[in-house]
Write an enzyme that holds these catalytic residues in place. Structure first.
Site, PDB file in Angstrom:
ATOM      1  N   HIS A 181       7.066   6.755 -30.955  1.00  0.00           N
ATOM      2  CA  HIS A 181       8.235   6.720 -31.832  1.00  0.00           C
ATOM      3  C   HIS A 181       9.414   7.464 -31.230  1.00  0.00           C
ATOM      4  CE1 HIS A 181       4.888   6.298 -34.723  1.00  0.00           C
ATOM      5  NE2 HIS A 181       4.436   7.405 -34.191  1.00  0.00           N
ATOM      6  N   PHE A 182      10.550   6.817 -31.171  1.00  0.00           N
ATOM      7  CA  PHE A 182      11.849   7.454 -30.914  1.00  0.00           C
ATOM      8  C   PHE A 182      11.923   8.251 -29.612  1.00  0.00           C
ATOM      9  CE2 PHE A 182      11.008   7.498 -35.544  1.00  0.00           C
ATOM     10  CZ  PHE A 182      11.939   6.559 -35.936  1.00  0.00           C
TER      11      PHE A 182
END
Length: 173
Positions: free
Chosen positions: A67-68
């Site tokens: 994620h991210f």
């Protein structure tokens, strides 16, 4: 933009953008919103997650950036795990080549951009950042919300916050 090779069992979700040349191994997940922008090799059983950007980098088997994350000009060893929001910075603020300090010696990489090289089974906590030219030995851990100074860290290094600053604990201390 070049050749894109994708291994058997790999899933590329709608909304992911891949610009070649890129090689992706077997049984890997490229999640929605991932941006892989060329010169990348991604091994078997990896995850390039939602809004994760990858450029000029290698992920060995089992490496995960769920994620991210930002992975620029970096190498992730086998089974490395990047916590949500991890950034592997690759460009110095001050112009010039990246120099790495290791064993009290300075090594000029000859590169303007160099992210991190993370040894097998290294883990980073959420929102951690590595400075350009970070080399971490296997089985190291970066705690959440920590900014790692560039340089060499031996295997099993822990980098954790302490009272508003950092405490770096190597296996020999």
């Amino acid at each position: 933009d070049g050749t894109i090779a994708i291994g058997a069992g790999t899933v590329v979700e709608p909304g992911a953008l891949i610009k070649g040349p890129v090689i992706i191994g077997k049984n890997t997940e490229i999640r929605q919103g991932a941006y892989i922008r060329g010169d990348c090799i991604i091994g078997n059983g990896c995850v390039v997650g939602h809004t994760t950007e990858m450029k000029g980098s290698i992920m060995l088997n089992g490496a995960k950036a769920g994620h991210f994350a930002y992975i620029g000009d970096s190498i992730l060893g086998n089974d490395v795990n990047l916590g949500a929001g991890t950034k592997l910075a690759n460009l110095k603020v001050i112009p010039g080549n990246i120099v790495i300090l290791a064993d009290k010696k300075r090594y000029n990489t000859g590169r303007r951009k160099l992210g991190a090289i993370l040894g097998d089974e290294t883990e980073t906590g959420c929102t951690s950042v590595t400075s350009p030219g970070t080399l971490m030995g296997p089985h190291s851990i970066v705690y959440p919300c920590v900014c790692v100074p560039g340089g060499y860290y031996p295997k099993r290094t822990l980098i954790l916050p302490t009272k508003g600053s950092l405490r770096i604990q190597t296996p020999h201390q």
